[in-house]
Design a protein around this motif. Structure first.
Motif, PDB file in Angstrom:
ATOM      1  N   ALA A 177     -33.730 -11.557   0.686  1.00 36.01           N
ATOM      2  CA  ALA A 177     -33.826 -10.097   0.603  1.00 36.01           C
ATOM      3  C   ALA A 177     -33.969  -9.483   1.994  1.00 36.01           C
ATOM      4  N   GLU A 178     -34.762 -10.122   2.845  1.00 37.98           N
ATOM      5  CA  GLU A 178     -34.945  -9.619   4.206  1.00 37.98           C
ATOM      6  C   GLU A 178     -33.669  -9.767   5.038  1.00 37.98           C
ATOM      7  N   ILE A 179     -32.948 -10.859   4.846  1.00 44.23           N
ATOM      8  CA  ILE A 179     -31.688 -11.062   5.576  1.00 44.23           C
ATOM      9  C   ILE A 179     -30.675  -9.984   5.201  1.00 44.23           C
ATOM     10  N   ILE A 180     -30.479  -9.796   3.911  1.00 43.00           N
ATOM     11  CA  ILE A 180     -29.468  -8.824   3.452  1.00 43.00           C
ATOM     12  C   ILE A 180     -29.892  -7.401   3.815  1.00 43.00           C
ATOM     13  N   GLY A 181     -31.166  -7.079   3.622  1.00 45.40           N
ATOM     14  CA  GLY A 181     -31.634  -5.738   3.952  1.00 45.40           C
ATOM     15  C   GLY A 181     -31.457  -5.408   5.419  1.00 45.40           C
ATOM     16  N   THR A 182     -31.783  -6.369   6.294  1.00 44.66           N
ATOM     17  CA  THR A 182     -31.620  -6.126   7.729  1.00 44.66           C
ATOM     18  C   THR A 182     -30.155  -6.074   8.113  1.00 44.66           C
ATOM     19  N   PHE A 183     -29.323  -6.873   7.443  1.00 41.27           N
ATOM     20  CA  PHE A 183     -27.875  -6.811   7.697  1.00 41.27           C
ATOM     21  C   PHE A 183     -27.360  -5.403   7.438  1.00 41.27           C
ATOM     22  N   VAL A 184     -27.777  -4.807   6.325  1.00 42.52           N
ATOM     23  CA  VAL A 184     -27.347  -3.443   5.992  1.00 42.52           C
ATOM     24  C   VAL A 184     -27.759  -2.473   7.092  1.00 42.52           C
ATOM     25  N   LEU A 185     -29.004  -2.584   7.536  1.00 44.65           N
ATOM     26  CA  LEU A 185     -29.506  -1.665   8.564  1.00 44.65           C
ATOM     27  C   LEU A 185     -28.771  -1.838   9.883  1.00 44.65           C
ATOM     28  N   VAL A 186     -28.676  -3.044  10.387  1.00 43.99           N
ATOM     29  CA  VAL A 186     -28.079  -3.267  11.710  1.00 43.99           C
ATOM     30  C   VAL A 186     -26.571  -3.012  11.680  1.00 43.99           C
ATOM     31  N   TYR A 187     -25.920  -3.343  10.588  1.00 41.18           N
ATOM     32  CA  TYR A 187     -24.502  -3.017  10.442  1.00 41.18           C
ATOM     33  C   TYR A 187     -24.300  -1.508  10.515  1.00 41.18           C
ATOM     34  N   THR A 188     -25.185  -0.749   9.876  1.00 45.38           N
ATOM     35  CA  THR A 188     -25.114   0.711   9.926  1.00 45.38           C
ATOM     36  C   THR A 188     -25.317   1.219  11.350  1.00 45.38           C
ATOM     37  N   VAL A 189     -26.252   0.617  12.071  1.00 46.27           N
ATOM     38  CA  VAL A 189     -26.492   1.011  13.461  1.00 46.27           C
ATOM     39  C   VAL A 189     -25.234   0.818  14.300  1.00 46.27           C
ATOM     40  N   PHE A 190     -24.589  -0.325  14.179  1.00 49.91           N
ATOM     41  CA  PHE A 190     -23.369  -0.587  14.943  1.00 49.91           C
ATOM     42  C   PHE A 190     -22.256   0.386  14.550  1.00 49.91           C
ATOM     43  N   ALA A 191     -22.101   0.622  13.246  1.00 46.70           N
ATOM     44  CA  ALA A 191     -21.030   1.504  12.791  1.00 46.70           C
ATOM     45  C   ALA A 191     -21.268   2.945  13.222  1.00 46.70           C
ATOM     46  N   ALA A 192     -22.524   3.406  13.146  1.00 39.91           N
ATOM     47  CA  ALA A 192     -22.831   4.801  13.465  1.00 39.91           C
ATOM     48  C   ALA A 192     -22.722   5.093  14.952  1.00 39.91           C
ATOM     49  N   THR A 193     -22.866   4.065  15.789  1.00 38.17           N
ATOM     50  CA  THR A 193     -22.827   4.269  17.242  1.00 38.17           C
ATOM     51  C   THR A 193     -21.561   3.726  17.873  1.00 38.17           C
ATOM     52  N   ASP A 194     -20.595   3.341  17.072  1.00 36.34           N
ATOM     53  CA  ASP A 194     -19.339   2.775  17.577  1.00 36.34           C
ATOM     54  C   ASP A 194     -18.535   3.846  18.310  1.00 36.34           C
ATOM     55  N   PRO A 195     -18.231   3.673  19.597  1.00 33.21           N
ATOM     56  CA  PRO A 195     -17.478   4.705  20.333  1.00 33.21           C
ATOM     57  C   PRO A 195     -16.066   4.913  19.782  1.00 33.21           C
ATOM     58  N   LYS A 196     -15.463   3.873  19.249  1.00 29.63           N
ATOM     59  CA  LYS A 196     -14.127   4.025  18.676  1.00 29.63           C
ATOM     60  C   LYS A 196     -14.171   4.900  17.432  1.00 29.63           C
ATOM     61  N   ARG A 197     -15.191   4.697  16.603  1.00 29.54           N
ATOM     62  CA  ARG A 197     -15.329   5.516  15.389  1.00 29.54           C
ATOM     63  C   ARG A 197     -15.557   6.975  15.752  1.00 29.54           C
ATOM     64  N   ASN A 198     -16.410   7.216  16.750  1.00 33.94           N
ATOM     65  CA  ASN A 198     -16.711   8.583  17.153  1.00 33.94           C
ATOM     66  C   ASN A 198     -15.471   9.301  17.658  1.00 33.94           C
ATOM     67  N   ALA A 199     -14.592   8.562  18.349  1.00 28.09           N
ATOM     68  CA  ALA A 199     -13.370   9.181  18.858  1.00 28.09           C
ATOM     69  C   ALA A 199     -12.352   9.402  17.742  1.00 28.09           C
ATOM     70  N   ARG A 200     -12.197   8.393  16.882  1.00 28.05           N
ATOM     71  CA  ARG A 200     -11.212   8.486  15.809  1.00 28.05           C
ATOM     72  C   ARG A 200     -11.577   9.551  14.793  1.00 28.05           C
ATOM     73  N   ASP A 201     -12.895   9.640  14.476  1.00 25.29           N
ATOM     74  CA  ASP A 201     -13.357  10.582  13.462  1.00 25.29           C
ATOM     75  C   ASP A 201     -14.042  11.787  14.091  1.00 25.29           C
ATOM     76  N   SER A 202     -13.567  12.196  15.277  1.00 31.37           N
ATOM     77  CA  SER A 202     -14.238  13.287  15.991  1.00 31.37           C
ATOM     78  C   SER A 202     -14.154  14.608  15.228  1.00 31.37           C
ATOM     79  N   HIS A 203     -13.208  14.720  14.294  1.00 28.40           N
ATOM     80  CA  HIS A 203     -13.111  15.938  13.502  1.00 28.40           C
ATOM     81  C   HIS A 203     -14.197  16.000  12.430  1.00 28.40           C
ATOM     82  N   VAL A 204     -14.873  14.873  12.197  1.00 32.38           N
ATOM     83  CA  VAL A 204     -15.957  14.826  11.225  1.00 32.38           C
ATOM     84  C   VAL A 204     -17.276  14.695  11.987  1.00 32.38           C
ATOM     85  N   PRO A 205     -18.119  15.733  11.959  1.00 33.19           N
ATOM     86  CA  PRO A 205     -19.387  15.633  12.706  1.00 33.19           C
ATOM     87  C   PRO A 205     -20.261  14.515  12.140  1.00 33.19           C
ATOM     88  N   VAL A 206     -20.606  13.545  12.980  1.00 32.46           N
ATOM     89  CA  VAL A 206     -21.422  12.414  12.557  1.00 32.46           C
ATOM     90  C   VAL A 206     -22.730  12.428  13.344  1.00 32.46           C
TER      91      VAL A 206
END
Length: 289
Positions: A177-206
């Protein structure tokens, strides 16, 4: 990769680079950081943020237990206090607030597992990662210490907000449970701060802290009945130090091993599979050859 840089012919004969820039990998050991005030300011920010995080969330957990104690009879029987939903909101909401406040100073980690994941992903140096973890653990201890100082009797009688494996679950289930829960959190951190995502989806305020806070909220809903939800070694360690009961220490390894495995897996998945860092490195090697 073919969309990152268009050829000169596609741009009418004029070269144009991709519209985002991946920062270079952080050096493994960057001794120069130790000479900069910005580094120590970031460490202080992590300490204070983790202190505030534990103070508010542990108070919420203890308050809920007091409200639902039949012997106290402080609320209507039909009202179960804030409930698990309220506790999850407290953790997710505080992460949203604190990441928003500290992201521009320290990156807003507030969690050794997040720091470790970003280290594995080459986002922070080893020195910064170690100093952040120390600051986070000390902040967690001080935050729980404040709670005990203000409500010593309730703190001791209602578990001190310490993470423990819940009755009916074995250690393997808790670790998973701790492994999967932390995976969800850290995966979200990487996705939310990804510079490529921010540039590609710049029309969507994130707003990066928002999905990170929601990730913490959702994981708590799923994992509170199993382990009380750690996914943050500093949170579990700080509560165990101040509460200092045998059960909390017996289960403590689950709240370090699980989050670190989950964080490393999330970093590898995002960096080397989704972002294809391994393939890019191989392509660069072939080009040089």
């Amino acid at each position: 990769m073919t969309k990152d840089i268009e050829t000169a012919e596609q741009r009418g004969g004029e070269f144009s680079a991709k519209d985002y820039h991946d920062p270079p990998p952080a050096p493994l050991i960057d001794a120069e950081e130790l000479t900069k005030w910005s580094f120590y300011r970031a460490v202080i920010a992590e300490f204070i943020a983790t202190l505030l995080f534990l103070y508010v969330t542990v108070l919420t957990v203890i308050g809920y237990k007091v409200q639902t104690d039949p012997a106290k009879n402080t609320v209507d029987p039909d009202c179960g206090g804030v409930g698990i939903l309220g506790i999850a909101w407290a953790f997710g909401g505080m992460i949203f607030i604190l990441v928003y406040c500290t992201a521009g100073i320290s990156g807003g980690h507030i969690n050794p597992a997040v720091t470790f994941g970003l280290f594995v992903g080459r986002k922070v140096s080893l020195i910064r990662a170690l100093m952040y973890m120390v600051a986070q653990c000390l902040g967690a201890i001080c935050g729980c210490g404040l709670v005990k100082a203000f409500q010593k009797t309730y703190y001791n009688n209602y578990g001190g907000g310490a993470n423990e494996l819940q009755p009916g679950f074995n250690k393997g289930t808790g670790l998973g449970a701790e492994i999967i829960g932390t995976f969800v959190l850290v995966y979200t951190v990487f996705a939310a701060t990804d510079p490529k995502r921010n540039a590609r989806d710049s029309h969507v305020p994130v707003l990066a802290p928002l999905p990170i806070g929601f990730a913490v909220f959702m994981v708590h809903l799923a994992t509170i009945p199993v382990t009380g939800t750690g996914i943050n070694p500093a949170r579990s360690f700080g509560a165990a130090v101040i509460y200092n009961k045998e059960k909390a220490w017996d289960d403590q390894w689950i709240f370090w091993v699980g989050p670190f495995i989950g964080a490393a897996a999330a970093a590898f998945y995002h960096q080397y599979i989704l972002r294809a860092a391994a393939i890019k490195a191989l392509g660069s090697f072939r080009s040089n050859a």
